[in-house]
Motif scaffolding. Structure first.
Motif, PDB file in Angstrom:
ATOM      1  N   ARG A 292       1.812 -59.030  22.638  1.00 33.48           N
ATOM      2  CA  ARG A 292       3.082 -58.307  22.680  1.00 33.48           C
ATOM      3  C   ARG A 292       4.196 -59.341  22.562  1.00 33.48           C
ATOM      4  O   ARG A 292       4.108 -60.412  23.160  1.00 33.48           O
ATOM      5  N   LEU A 294       8.356 -60.322  22.909  1.00 39.51           N
ATOM      6  CA  LEU A 294       9.769 -60.060  23.217  1.00 39.51           C
ATOM      7  C   LEU A 294      10.550 -61.172  22.540  1.00 39.51           C
ATOM      8  O   LEU A 294      10.413 -62.348  22.893  1.00 39.51           O
ATOM      9  N   SER A 314      10.383 -58.615  11.421  1.00 40.18           N
ATOM     10  CA  SER A 314      10.047 -57.851  10.230  1.00 40.18           C
ATOM     11  C   SER A 314       8.575 -58.047   9.857  1.00 40.18           C
ATOM     12  O   SER A 314       7.873 -57.087   9.515  1.00 40.18           O
ATOM     13  N   ARG A 317       6.398 -56.070  12.153  1.00 36.46           N
ATOM     14  CA  ARG A 317       6.450 -54.633  11.845  1.00 36.46           C
ATOM     15  C   ARG A 317       5.537 -54.279  10.676  1.00 36.46           C
ATOM     16  O   ARG A 317       4.982 -53.192  10.623  1.00 36.46           O
ATOM     17  N   ARG A 318       5.408 -55.212   9.726  1.00 38.92           N
ATOM     18  CA  ARG A 318       4.566 -54.952   8.554  1.00 38.92           C
ATOM     19  C   ARG A 318       3.155 -54.574   8.968  1.00 38.92           C
ATOM     20  O   ARG A 318       2.468 -53.866   8.255  1.00 38.92           O
ATOM     21  N   ARG A 319       2.693 -55.118  10.092  1.00 41.81           N
ATOM     22  CA  ARG A 319       1.356 -54.758  10.568  1.00 41.81           C
ATOM     23  C   ARG A 319       1.455 -53.893  11.820  1.00 41.81           C
ATOM     24  O   ARG A 319       0.502 -53.764  12.565  1.00 41.81           O
ATOM     25  N   ASN A 320       2.637 -53.359  12.050  1.00 43.01           N
ATOM     26  CA  ASN A 320       2.863 -52.495  13.206  1.00 43.01           C
ATOM     27  C   ASN A 320       2.438 -53.147  14.516  1.00 43.01           C
ATOM     28  O   ASN A 320       1.813 -52.523  15.361  1.00 43.01           O
ATOM     29  N   GLN A 321       2.770 -54.434  14.669  1.00 36.61           N
ATOM     30  CA  GLN A 321       2.450 -55.117  15.923  1.00 36.61           C
ATOM     31  C   GLN A 321       3.530 -54.827  16.961  1.00 36.61           C
ATOM     32  O   GLN A 321       4.633 -54.409  16.639  1.00 36.61           O
ATOM     33  N   ASP A 322       3.164 -55.078  18.201  1.00 41.84           N
ATOM     34  CA  ASP A 322       4.006 -54.679  19.327  1.00 41.84           C
ATOM     35  C   ASP A 322       5.144 -55.691  19.527  1.00 41.84           C
ATOM     36  O   ASP A 322       4.911 -56.804  19.980  1.00 41.84           O
ATOM     37  N   VAL A 323       6.353 -55.297  19.163  1.00 41.14           N
ATOM     38  CA  VAL A 323       7.471 -56.243  19.280  1.00 41.14           C
ATOM     39  C   VAL A 323       8.741 -55.561  19.789  1.00 41.14           C
ATOM     40  O   VAL A 323       9.103 -54.484  19.337  1.00 41.14           O
ATOM     41  N   ALA A 324       9.353 -56.202  20.769  1.00 42.20           N
ATOM     42  CA  ALA A 324      10.701 -55.812  21.210  1.00 42.20           C
ATOM     43  C   ALA A 324      11.640 -56.909  20.746  1.00 42.20           C
ATOM     44  O   ALA A 324      11.320 -58.098  20.862  1.00 42.20           O
ATOM     45  N   TYR A 325      12.766 -56.519  20.197  1.00 37.81           N
ATOM     46  CA  TYR A 325      13.720 -57.531  19.720  1.00 37.81           C
ATOM     47  C   TYR A 325      15.140 -57.125  20.085  1.00 37.81           C
ATOM     48  O   TYR A 325      15.522 -55.965  19.935  1.00 37.81           O
TER      49      TYR A 325
ATOM     50  N   ARG B  54       6.869 -47.297  20.858  1.00 35.12           N
ATOM     51  CA  ARG B  54       7.829 -48.173  20.166  1.00 35.12           C
ATOM     52  C   ARG B  54       9.139 -47.422  19.996  1.00 35.12           C
ATOM     53  O   ARG B  54       9.131 -46.202  19.848  1.00 35.12           O
ATOM     54  N   ALA B  73      11.116 -51.957  22.122  1.00 31.98           N
ATOM     55  CA  ALA B  73      12.151 -51.411  21.250  1.00 31.98           C
ATOM     56  C   ALA B  73      12.879 -52.564  20.577  1.00 31.98           C
ATOM     57  O   ALA B  73      12.850 -53.690  21.060  1.00 31.98           O
ATOM     58  N   TYR B  74      13.498 -52.257  19.457  1.00 31.43           N
ATOM     59  CA  TYR B  74      14.281 -53.297  18.808  1.00 31.43           C
ATOM     60  C   TYR B  74      15.528 -52.702  18.188  1.00 31.43           C
ATOM     61  O   TYR B  74      15.634 -51.496  17.978  1.00 31.43           O
ATOM     62  N   ASP B  84       9.818 -51.466   6.582  1.00 30.82           N
ATOM     63  CA  ASP B  84       8.826 -52.506   6.865  1.00 30.82           C
ATOM     64  C   ASP B  84       7.439 -51.957   7.198  1.00 30.82           C
ATOM     65  O   ASP B  84       6.443 -52.637   7.007  1.00 30.82           O
ATOM     66  N   TYR B  85       7.388 -50.751   7.746  1.00 29.54           N
ATOM     67  CA  TYR B  85       6.122 -50.293   8.305  1.00 29.54           C
ATOM     68  C   TYR B  85       5.120 -49.872   7.238  1.00 29.54           C
ATOM     69  O   TYR B  85       5.492 -49.310   6.208  1.00 29.54           O
TER      70      TYR B  85
END
Lengths: 362, 206
Positions: A292, A294, A314, A317-325, B54, B73-74, B84-85
């Motif tokens: 995950r 952050l 970005s 997101r291309r692999r739909n990984q878990d990211v908060a930004y 998400r 969240a972003y 992107d998805y």
């Protein structure tokens, strides 16, 4: 919280270049208590000029570089988590670096020290973590160069990292970032006292190192923060501008606490770092991570601008990984990651607490 | 409102469609909430339904609260963040009370249906009788409980009704899997275009 720096020695480390460095020391500090199943450990990685002393007060009364974020009730709550911070390989604060004695020759390494990489720093940290019997870190967190180590951890040891917090960082330096580092290196090497790196037991290249640090400090601040802090004010006694006086002071102070050769080696490691290993896209390399994220950047940070963090976001997101930004609003430039405490505390606390729950489910 | 969580969720969030959404989403699914605000719904879904949650939010202040709740969240705007998805990245994409605020709602709907198996879309119904009456009797841009803004500072730029959405879905050949109509927290059974304050559609590509 009184902090003590410990040291551990390993028989050897094989570097990315293939060179084997033997033996190798790592200086580290820990805060909080490791729980029984060793699931609450967080590795904090320091920025370019940092060291193992991240939190608490040392014997000389100095506060750790991230003391506002690590401690009881803070973002990295030491009542809950076991926090580890170590000095990087190539450093000059207790871990093996160019200022250490090469046991093979009995002389200081100086410029015979092998080329080191961000990956090598992470390898040494992994050896330290293994020595604690920790198989999976709850989190790896750090800003700037610390953030590069965080990213390297996430892709190199995907199963050993439950979450990653790279702050004000990048997956690779831009030409501008390399350029500033090169100016700093040239300043050091242009100082006759540098003497091809063989200045130990002689006069160190104080003028060069001081100029290098001055350049650094300019890049850590923002136009706005400099305007607020100094404006065009001049000192009464000698008429020099406040900003000149500040930079000179910071430069000269740095000479007493940092080794010029370490400066050269570590900045080079930062410049060479490329998470994608030369590939254009970060997507394939980040797809290796099981972590995950952050990710935090700051509006006025022009040294590590937000677009560099967004490139990572970005790709994830291309692999739909878990990211908060989040891009936090701040006037402090790159320094913001050490200065802007409250927002980051809230973010880090919530993120870690969620990660702890996910880890418990696993 | 049916289901054991419904009333509770409604009490927590004060929005009828939230309660419904929490009933529709299956445990353990992967959900993206567009315009997630402070992340209340996602945090609730993650906690009680084990949802992989998400969110996207444009307001930094709200986003900060969402991340502080542990929600992934972003910062981003709804109209550009979906590019992107990969296809079918999510089981559900939620668009709650936002469709009427987006510049290009059809394009966003198409993007949503590309990246998800199902879209859950909730919007305030401009066909509700209170809106019609306000317009009929005042002769001014309707200002009601449902649309509480003056025309010049309203976030709403499209004024769609239940029937409008049905017609669009038919034209686009979307499959409307479920539809719910709410007045407050009560479900509206008949004349939804007139009686529903909020409409919730579960939509997929055929």
């Amino acid at each position: 919280m009184v902090a003590t720096t410990h040291s551990k020695q390993f028989e050897s480390i094989e570097l990315e270049s293939g060179v084997v460095l033997s033996p190798v020391n790592v200086a580290y500090e820990t805060y909080g208590t490791l729980n029984a199943d060793k699931s609450n450990a967080i590795l904090v990685t320091h920025a370019f000029s940092g060291d193992a002393h991240a939190a608490g007060v040392d014997a000389e009364g100095h506060k750790g570089w991230w003391d506002n974020q690590i401690g009881p009730g803070k973002g990295f709550d030491t009542d809950k988590y076991f926090v580890i911070c170590s000095n990087v390989l190539g450093g000059c604060k207790g871990s093996t670096g160019p200022s250490c004695i090469n046991p093979a020759t009995g002389e200081r390494y100086a410029m015979t020290f092998p080329v080191i990489t961000i990956g090598d720093m992470v390898t040494l940290q992994k050896m330290l973590i293994d020595s604690f019997g920790i198989t999976r870190l709850l989190s790896v967190a750090g800003g700037s160069m610390g953030g590069m180590q965080v990213l390297e951890w996430a892709v190199r040891f995907p199963e050993a990292v439950a979450s990653a917090i790279p702050i004000a960082s990048t997956a690779r330096h831009s030409a501008q970032q390399i350029a500033f580092n090169e100016v700093a290196r040239q300043a050091i090497m242009a100082d006759p006292d540098w003497a091809d790196g063989n200045y130990y037991d002689k006069k160190p290249p104080g003028r060069g190192l001081s100029v290098a640090r001055m350049v650094g400090h300019i890049t850590y601040m923002s136009d706005e923060s400099m305007r607020q802090k100094f404006g065009r004010r001049q000192r009464e006694e000698n008429g020099i501008f406040e900003v000149e006086s500040y930079l000179r002071y910071r430069g000269s102070q740095f000479v007493d606490r940092f080794d010029a050769n370490s400066y050269l080696y570590i900045t080079k490691a930062m410049d060479m770092f490329d998470l994608a290993n030369g590939a254009q896209s970060l997507v394939p390399v980040l797809a290796k991570s099981r972590t995950r994220y952050l990710i935090i950047s700051f509006t006025s940070d022009w040294l590590y601008p937000s677009y560099q963090s967004l490139e990572i976001v970005s790709a994830l997101r291309r692999r739909n990984q878990d990211v908060a930004y989040i891009e936090l609003t701040s006037n402090y430039g790159h320094d913001a990651f050490l200065v802007e405490v409250d927002e980051q505390t809230e973010l880090i606390r919530g993120f870690l607490s969620r990660t702890m729950k996910e880890v418990a489910k696993r | 409102m049916k289901g054991e969580n419904g009333p509770l969720v409604h009490e927590l969030f004060g929005r009828g469609d939230y309660g419904l959404i929490s009933e529709i989403v299956e445990p353990g699914s992967c959900v993206l909430d567009l315009g997630c605000g402070e992340g209340e719904l996602l945090a609730w879904l993650a906690e009680h339904k084990g949802v992989d949650a998400r969110g996207v939010e444009i307001s930094p202040a709200k986003l900060q609260k969402a991340i502080a709740k542990g929600v992934s969240a972003y910062q981003g705007d709804i109209e550009s963040c979906l590019a992107d998805y990969p296809d079918k990245a999510f089981d559900y994409v939620l668009l709650s009370q936002t469709l009427q605020e987006i510049r290009y709602p059809l394009q966003v709907m198409k993007d949503i249906l590309r990246v998800s198996r199902r879209a859950i879309v909730a919007f305030p119904n401009f066909g509700h009788y209170s809106v019609r009456l306000a317009h009929l009797f005042n002769g001014r841009a309707p200002k009601t409980k449902l649309f509480p803004y003056d025309w010049y500072d309203s976030p709403n730029i499209h004024f769609l009704t239940v029937d409008d959405f049905e017609i669009l879905a038919a034209r686009q050949n979307w499959q409307v899997e479920r539809r719910y109509f709410l007045s407050g927290t009560r479900e509206v059974k008949s004349f939804p275009n007139l009686m529903a304050e909020v409409a919730v559609f579960v939509v997929s590509n055929r």
